[in-house]
Design a protein around this motif. Structure first.
Motif, mmCIF file in Angstrom:
data_model
loop_
_atom_site.group_PDB
_atom_site.id
_atom_site.type_symbol
_atom_site.label_atom_id
_atom_site.label_comp_id
_atom_site.label_asym_id
_atom_site.label_seq_id
_atom_site.Cartn_x
_atom_site.Cartn_y
_atom_site.Cartn_z
ATOM 1 N N ARG A 53 12.729 -7.656 -12.202
ATOM 2 C CA ARG A 53 13.971 -7.262 -11.524
ATOM 3 C C ARG A 53 14.027 -7.919 -10.158
ATOM 4 N NH1 ARG A 53 15.336 -1.074 -13.059
ATOM 5 N NH2 ARG A 53 16.723 -1.681 -14.728
ATOM 6 N N ASP A 54 15.230 -8.136 -9.689
ATOM 7 C CA ASP A 54 15.442 -8.685 -8.360
ATOM 8 C C ASP A 54 14.858 -7.713 -7.325
ATOM 9 O OD1 ASP A 54 16.783 -10.537 -6.435
ATOM 10 O OD2 ASP A 54 17.912 -8.697 -5.972
ATOM 11 N N PRO A 55 14.049 -8.190 -6.380
ATOM 12 C CA PRO A 55 13.439 -7.297 -5.389
ATOM 13 C C PRO A 55 14.452 -6.445 -4.626
ATOM 14 C CG PRO A 55 12.392 -9.445 -5.290
ATOM 15 C CD PRO A 55 13.561 -9.563 -6.237
ATOM 16 N N ILE A 56 15.624 -6.988 -4.340
ATOM 17 C CA ILE A 56 16.645 -6.207 -3.625
ATOM 18 C C ILE A 56 17.110 -5.031 -4.488
ATOM 19 C CG2 ILE A 56 18.969 -6.271 -2.620
ATOM 20 C CD1 ILE A 56 16.881 -7.747 -0.973
ATOM 21 N N MET A 57 17.293 -5.269 -5.793
ATOM 22 C CA MET A 57 17.703 -4.183 -6.686
ATOM 23 C C MET A 57 16.606 -3.123 -6.795
ATOM 24 S SD MET A 57 20.757 -4.576 -7.414
ATOM 25 C CE MET A 57 20.841 -3.162 -8.497
ATOM 26 N N ILE A 58 15.363 -3.569 -6.841
ATOM 27 C CA ILE A 58 14.251 -2.613 -6.873
ATOM 28 C C ILE A 58 14.295 -1.746 -5.621
ATOM 29 C CG2 ILE A 58 11.732 -2.391 -6.688
ATOM 30 C CD1 ILE A 58 11.504 -4.840 -8.518
ATOM 31 N N GLN A 59 14.460 -2.376 -4.467
ATOM 32 C CA GLN A 59 14.476 -1.621 -3.210
ATOM 33 C C GLN A 59 15.663 -0.663 -3.147
ATOM 34 O OE1 GLN A 59 14.090 -5.153 -0.724
ATOM 35 N NE2 GLN A 59 12.098 -4.384 -0.007
ATOM 36 N N LEU A 60 16.820 -1.071 -3.658
ATOM 37 C CA LEU A 60 17.990 -0.181 -3.667
ATOM 38 C C LEU A 60 17.748 1.033 -4.555
ATOM 39 C CD1 LEU A 60 20.980 -2.694 -3.789
ATOM 40 C CD2 LEU A 60 20.394 -1.123 -1.924
ATOM 41 N N ARG A 61 17.234 0.794 -5.744
ATOM 42 C CA ARG A 61 16.969 1.905 -6.666
ATOM 43 C C ARG A 61 15.930 2.868 -6.076
ATOM 44 N NH1 ARG A 61 18.077 1.127 -12.382
ATOM 45 N NH2 ARG A 61 19.504 -0.615 -12.613
ATOM 46 N N LEU A 62 14.875 2.311 -5.520
ATOM 47 C CA LEU A 62 13.831 3.166 -4.954
ATOM 48 C C LEU A 62 14.302 3.868 -3.686
ATOM 49 C CD1 LEU A 62 10.651 0.977 -5.563
ATOM 50 C CD2 LEU A 62 11.482 2.926 -6.910
ATOM 51 N N ALA A 63 15.177 3.228 -2.920
ATOM 52 C CA ALA A 63 15.698 3.853 -1.690
ATOM 53 C C ALA A 63 16.457 5.135 -2.016
ATOM 54 C CB ALA A 63 16.591 2.872 -0.933
ATOM 55 N N TRP A 65 15.855 7.220 -4.442
ATOM 56 C CA TRP A 65 14.869 8.270 -4.690
ATOM 57 C C TRP A 65 14.145 8.670 -3.407
ATOM 58 C CZ3 TRP A 65 15.141 11.155 -8.738
ATOM 59 C CH2 TRP A 65 15.748 10.647 -9.887
ATOM 60 N N ARG A 66 13.864 7.723 -2.558
ATOM 61 C CA ARG A 66 13.215 8.031 -1.277
ATOM 62 C C ARG A 66 14.112 8.957 -0.447
ATOM 63 N NH1 ARG A 66 12.558 3.188 0.166
ATOM 64 N NH2 ARG A 66 10.463 2.945 -0.682
ATOM 65 N N ASP A 67 15.419 8.654 -0.438
ATOM 66 C CA ASP A 67 16.365 9.496 0.303
ATOM 67 C C ASP A 67 16.404 10.918 -0.261
ATOM 68 O OD1 ASP A 67 16.961 7.314 1.893
ATOM 69 O OD2 ASP A 67 18.896 6.902 0.916
ATOM 70 N N ALA A 70 13.504 12.956 0.836
ATOM 71 C CA ALA A 70 13.520 13.263 2.266
ATOM 72 C C ALA A 70 14.361 14.501 2.574
ATOM 73 C CB ALA A 70 14.062 12.064 3.054
ATOM 74 N N GLU A 71 15.105 14.993 1.601
ATOM 75 C CA GLU A 71 15.952 16.169 1.843
ATOM 76 C C GLU A 71 15.538 17.315 0.927
ATOM 77 O OE1 GLU A 71 19.757 14.317 1.217
ATOM 78 O OE2 GLU A 71 19.625 14.503 -0.953
ATOM 79 N N PRO A 72 15.802 18.542 1.346
ATOM 80 C CA PRO A 72 15.422 19.700 0.522
ATOM 81 C C PRO A 72 16.120 19.657 -0.835
ATOM 82 C CG PRO A 72 16.223 20.398 2.687
ATOM 83 C CD PRO A 72 16.459 18.933 2.585
ATOM 84 N N ALA A 73 15.482 20.236 -1.824
ATOM 85 C CA ALA A 73 16.029 20.242 -3.184
ATOM 86 C C ALA A 73 17.415 20.889 -3.239
ATOM 87 C CB ALA A 73 15.072 20.956 -4.129
ATOM 88 N N ALA A 74 17.667 21.848 -2.364
ATOM 89 C CA ALA A 74 18.978 22.512 -2.352
ATOM 90 C C ALA A 74 20.115 21.530 -2.047
ATOM 91 C CB ALA A 74 18.979 23.648 -1.330
ATOM 92 N N LEU A 96 5.848 13.002 -3.649
ATOM 93 C CA LEU A 96 6.706 12.186 -4.521
ATOM 94 C C LEU A 96 7.274 10.999 -3.760
ATOM 95 C CD1 LEU A 96 8.598 14.976 -6.493
ATOM 96 C CD2 LEU A 96 6.538 13.722 -7.156
ATOM 97 N N SER A 97 7.586 11.194 -2.499
ATOM 98 C CA SER A 97 8.081 10.092 -1.666
ATOM 99 C C SER A 97 7.032 8.992 -1.546
ATOM 100 C CB SER A 97 8.464 10.617 -0.281
ATOM 101 O OG SER A 97 9.031 9.597 0.491
ATOM 102 N N ALA A 98 5.772 9.392 -1.445
ATOM 103 C CA ALA A 98 4.694 8.401 -1.371
ATOM 104 C C ALA A 98 4.596 7.605 -2.672
ATOM 105 C CB ALA A 98 3.360 9.093 -1.068
ATOM 106 N N MET A 99 4.926 8.231 -3.803
ATOM 107 C CA MET A 99 4.944 7.497 -5.068
ATOM 108 C C MET A 99 6.041 6.433 -5.056
ATOM 109 S SD MET A 99 4.171 10.480 -7.895
ATOM 110 C CE MET A 99 4.633 9.431 -9.269
ATOM 111 N N VAL A 100 7.184 6.761 -4.486
ATOM 112 C CA VAL A 100 8.265 5.773 -4.360
ATOM 113 C C VAL A 100 7.761 4.581 -3.549
ATOM 114 C CG1 VAL A 100 10.591 5.333 -3.473
ATOM 115 C CG2 VAL A 100 10.067 7.548 -4.522
#
Length: 197
Positions: A53-63, A65-67, A70-74, A96-100
């Motif tokens: 996959r294109d590295p930019i697309m990988i970073q967008l997809r992972l971003a 999940w990272r976001d 970073a916020e509460p499940a609610a 989980l963020s560290a896994m991203v």
């Protein structure tokens, strides 16, 4: 808000392989969603960051999940089945963020998977805490069993709490490899799941 990878929704099939499904079945009902969420999340991240996959697309997809981590499940958007499975992880979202970050370092960076390995081990330790483990010796055993599962090397039995029985199954099956007839592998899986050794 829709996810970047909205087409990858989990339906009734969460993407787990048969051994993972059976391993999760041996977890007590209270931690089964956390186990299922962990394994499905790792698979989703692997798909988002898959090689080629294109590295930019990988970073967008992972971003995305990272976001979310970073916020509460609610505050998570409704309609994403995987996020619904991960609500049990609300207090341990940082694992989980560290896994991203680990998937990004492995497939976009050049760390060879070291950060991902560490993140997975830390996530399994967090899963043990979700299941109520607080004793330092128990958590050390979880870290060791997780490392042996990921590295497919190890020896001897590790005694883990019942909430970590899926790790016993996954580690045991990984250490035994694909050898032997299917019936023997199935019986080994049953023994590991029922007896924890």
């Amino acid at each position: 808000m829709q996810s970047v990878d909205a087409g990858d929704e989990l339906g009734p099939d969460d993407g787990l392989d048969p051994i993972e499904r059976l391993a999760v079945a041996y977890a007590p009902g209270t931690v089964r969603p956390a186990w299922r969420g962990f394994l499905a999340f790792d698979r989703r991240l692997a798909d988002a960051a898959r090689e080629g996959r294109d590295p930019i697309m990988i970073q967008l997809r992972l971003a995305w999940w990272r976001d979310r981590m970073a916020e509460p499940a609610a505050r998570w958007p409704a309609g994403e089945p995987l996020l619904a499975m991960l609500t049990a992880w609300d207090a341990e979202r940082s694992a989980l963020s560290a896994m991203v970050d680990g998937w990004e370092a492995r497939n976009v960076g050049s760390d060879g998977g070291a950060a991902l390995r560490s993140a997975r081990i830390a996530a399994l330790e967090a899963l043990a805490r979700i299941g109520g483990a607080r004793d330092g010796a128990v958590l050390a055993d979880v870290r060791r069993a997780a490392a042996e599962w990921l590295d497919t090397v190890g020896a001897g039995t590790i005694h883990l709490p019942r909430t970590m029985r899926p790790l016993v199954v996954l580690r045991g099956m990984a250490l035994r490899g694909e050898e032997g007839p299917p019936l023997r592998r199935f019986l080994t899986l049953l023994r590991l799941g029922m007896l924890g050794r």
